[in-house]
Motif scaffolding. Sequence first.
Motif, PDB file in Angstrom:
ATOM      1  N   THR A  71       6.597  10.841 -11.282  1.00 26.22           N
ATOM      2  CA  THR A  71       7.538  11.938 -11.009  1.00 26.22           C
ATOM      3  C   THR A  71       7.261  12.475  -9.601  1.00 26.22           C
ATOM      4  O   THR A  71       6.790  13.595  -9.435  1.00 26.22           O
ATOM      5  CB  THR A  71       7.390  13.080 -12.041  1.00 26.22           C
ATOM      6  OG1 THR A  71       6.025  13.506 -12.064  1.00 26.22           O
ATOM      7  CG2 THR A  71       7.812  12.646 -13.423  1.00 26.22           C
ATOM      8  N   PRO A  72       7.550  11.694  -8.573  1.00 22.67           N
ATOM      9  CA  PRO A  72       7.141  12.036  -7.211  1.00 22.67           C
ATOM     10  C   PRO A  72       7.666  13.372  -6.690  1.00 22.67           C
ATOM     11  O   PRO A  72       6.929  14.098  -6.009  1.00 22.67           O
ATOM     12  CB  PRO A  72       7.653  10.876  -6.358  1.00 22.67           C
ATOM     13  CG  PRO A  72       8.566  10.097  -7.218  1.00 22.67           C
ATOM     14  CD  PRO A  72       8.292  10.442  -8.632  1.00 22.67           C
ATOM     15  N   GLU A  73       8.915  13.721  -7.011  1.00 26.85           N
ATOM     16  CA  GLU A  73       9.496  14.961  -6.488  1.00 26.85           C
ATOM     17  C   GLU A  73       8.683  16.185  -6.894  1.00 26.85           C
ATOM     18  O   GLU A  73       8.656  17.189  -6.184  1.00 26.85           O
ATOM     19  CB  GLU A  73      10.951  15.122  -6.948  1.00 26.85           C
ATOM     20  CG  GLU A  73      11.898  14.064  -6.420  1.00 26.85           C
ATOM     21  CD  GLU A  73      11.861  12.760  -7.235  1.00 26.85           C
ATOM     22  OE1 GLU A  73      11.284  12.752  -8.346  1.00 26.85           O
ATOM     23  OE2 GLU A  73      12.382  11.749  -6.742  1.00 26.85           O
ATOM     24  N   LYS A  74       8.034  16.106  -8.020  1.00 27.99           N
ATOM     25  CA  LYS A  74       7.217  17.204  -8.531  1.00 27.99           C
ATOM     26  C   LYS A  74       6.023  17.515  -7.606  1.00 27.99           C
ATOM     27  O   LYS A  74       5.494  18.607  -7.626  1.00 27.99           O
ATOM     28  CB  LYS A  74       6.724  16.818  -9.931  1.00 27.99           C
ATOM     29  CG  LYS A  74       5.869  17.820 -10.628  1.00 27.99           C
ATOM     30  CD  LYS A  74       5.516  17.305 -12.023  1.00 27.99           C
ATOM     31  CE  LYS A  74       4.446  18.138 -12.663  1.00 27.99           C
ATOM     32  NZ  LYS A  74       4.044  17.616 -13.963  1.00 27.99           N
ATOM     33  N   PHE A  75       5.635  16.527  -6.771  1.00 30.77           N
ATOM     34  CA  PHE A  75       4.432  16.665  -5.952  1.00 30.77           C
ATOM     35  C   PHE A  75       4.720  16.812  -4.461  1.00 30.77           C
ATOM     36  O   PHE A  75       3.796  16.910  -3.655  1.00 30.77           O
ATOM     37  CB  PHE A  75       3.513  15.462  -6.195  1.00 30.77           C
ATOM     38  CG  PHE A  75       3.040  15.384  -7.618  1.00 30.77           C
ATOM     39  CD1 PHE A  75       1.998  16.175  -8.055  1.00 30.77           C
ATOM     40  CD2 PHE A  75       3.671  14.549  -8.530  1.00 30.77           C
ATOM     41  CE1 PHE A  75       1.572  16.127  -9.373  1.00 30.77           C
ATOM     42  CE2 PHE A  75       3.244  14.488  -9.853  1.00 30.77           C
ATOM     43  CZ  PHE A  75       2.188  15.277 -10.267  1.00 30.77           C
TER      44      PHE A  75
ATOM     45  N   ILE B 103      -7.661  10.536  -1.726  1.00 28.64           N
ATOM     46  CA  ILE B 103      -6.847  10.891  -0.561  1.00 28.64           C
ATOM     47  C   ILE B 103      -6.474  12.353  -0.692  1.00 28.64           C
ATOM     48  O   ILE B 103      -5.922  12.767  -1.709  1.00 28.64           O
ATOM     49  CB  ILE B 103      -5.539  10.081  -0.507  1.00 28.64           C
ATOM     50  CG1 ILE B 103      -5.829   8.596  -0.541  1.00 28.64           C
ATOM     51  CG2 ILE B 103      -4.710  10.469   0.709  1.00 28.64           C
ATOM     52  CD1 ILE B 103      -4.648   7.781  -1.004  1.00 28.64           C
ATOM     53  N   GLN B 104      -6.760  13.122   0.352  1.00 34.78           N
ATOM     54  CA  GLN B 104      -6.308  14.515   0.402  1.00 34.78           C
ATOM     55  C   GLN B 104      -5.180  14.583   1.419  1.00 34.78           C
ATOM     56  O   GLN B 104      -5.349  14.184   2.569  1.00 34.78           O
ATOM     57  CB  GLN B 104      -7.450  15.420   0.841  1.00 34.78           C
ATOM     58  CG  GLN B 104      -7.044  16.875   1.015  1.00 34.78           C
ATOM     59  CD  GLN B 104      -8.248  17.704   1.406  1.00 34.78           C
ATOM     60  OE1 GLN B 104      -9.065  18.027   0.557  1.00 34.78           O
ATOM     61  NE2 GLN B 104      -8.367  18.014   2.682  1.00 34.78           N
ATOM     62  N   GLY B 105      -4.010  15.045   0.978  1.00 31.47           N
ATOM     63  CA  GLY B 105      -2.897  15.138   1.907  1.00 31.47           C
ATOM     64  C   GLY B 105      -1.598  15.461   1.208  1.00 31.47           C
ATOM     65  O   GLY B 105      -1.546  15.675   0.003  1.00 31.47           O
ATOM     66  N   SER B 106      -0.539  15.463   1.994  1.00 34.25           N
ATOM     67  CA  SER B 106       0.792  15.744   1.465  1.00 34.25           C
ATOM     68  C   SER B 106       1.480  14.424   1.125  1.00 34.25           C
ATOM     69  O   SER B 106       1.141  13.370   1.645  1.00 34.25           O
ATOM     70  CB  SER B 106       1.609  16.542   2.478  1.00 34.25           C
ATOM     71  OG  SER B 106       1.692  15.840   3.705  1.00 34.25           O
ATOM     72  N   PHE B 107       2.472  14.506   0.260  1.00 33.45           N
ATOM     73  CA  PHE B 107       3.153  13.329  -0.278  1.00 33.45           C
ATOM     74  C   PHE B 107       4.650  13.505  -0.082  1.00 33.45           C
ATOM     75  O   PHE B 107       5.184  14.584  -0.354  1.00 33.45           O
ATOM     76  CB  PHE B 107       2.794  13.222  -1.768  1.00 33.45           C
ATOM     77  CG  PHE B 107       3.342  12.029  -2.469  1.00 33.45           C
ATOM     78  CD1 PHE B 107       2.903  10.749  -2.155  1.00 33.45           C
ATOM     79  CD2 PHE B 107       4.275  12.173  -3.482  1.00 33.45           C
ATOM     80  CE1 PHE B 107       3.385   9.646  -2.835  1.00 33.45           C
ATOM     81  CE2 PHE B 107       4.763  11.077  -4.172  1.00 33.45           C
ATOM     82  CZ  PHE B 107       4.318   9.813  -3.841  1.00 33.45           C
ATOM     83  N   TYR B 108       5.319  12.486   0.401  1.00 31.83           N
ATOM     84  CA  TYR B 108       6.749  12.600   0.646  1.00 31.83           C
ATOM     85  C   TYR B 108       7.431  11.238   0.604  1.00 31.83           C
ATOM     86  O   TYR B 108       6.770  10.193   0.641  1.00 31.83           O
ATOM     87  CB  TYR B 108       7.023  13.284   1.990  1.00 31.83           C
ATOM     88  CG  TYR B 108       6.351  12.595   3.161  1.00 31.83           C
ATOM     89  CD1 TYR B 108       7.036  11.658   3.912  1.00 31.83           C
ATOM     90  CD2 TYR B 108       5.035  12.879   3.508  1.00 31.83           C
ATOM     91  CE1 TYR B 108       6.428  11.019   4.971  1.00 31.83           C
ATOM     92  CE2 TYR B 108       4.428  12.250   4.567  1.00 31.83           C
ATOM     93  CZ  TYR B 108       5.126  11.317   5.288  1.00 31.83           C
ATOM     94  OH  TYR B 108       4.513  10.664   6.330  1.00 31.83           O
TER      95      TYR B 108
END
Length: 155
Positions: free
Chosen positions: A52-56, A112-117
């Motif tokens: 559910t990528p949009e959730k993150f 991995i620490q970071g943002s996801f898009y």
Amino acid sequence: MKLTLRCLRALALLVPFSCRSGGGPQPLPGGQDIGMPLESRPILHFAVVDATPEKFFEQTLLVEATVKVVCQNKGCWMQIEQDGHQAMVRWESGCGGKYAFPKDAAGKRILIQGSFYKKHISPEDAEHLQQESGGKLVVASETYEFNASAVRILD
């Protein structure tokens, strides 16, 4: 009415204690750190994020996955996977920046620490990535990407 108010007060006193036991971030596993310091937060498995990528989106995440391929030129990107789910990972500082992914990290577990898009990769960029991988990368035109500030290669 007094009983309800009394129950609410008792519940208000219990909630902070129940939230402290086991609900917070756990100690992080050991390994080799690259980049900024890792922040203590819950570790997510990449397959869960990709389900559910949009959730993150628009959050700083700490995600565990396996390195599939690393840029063999400057170590500026890598592809991760877990249970058939794949994504690209790049440094916030960009290619040739302050940090590089180890070129021999393929097959290793990482955090991995970071943002996801969501990321669109043009045919020209896909060819460029394919060349930098030594022919080991399969690139989809529509994929997801992590913008990493830190990585820990797990022991």
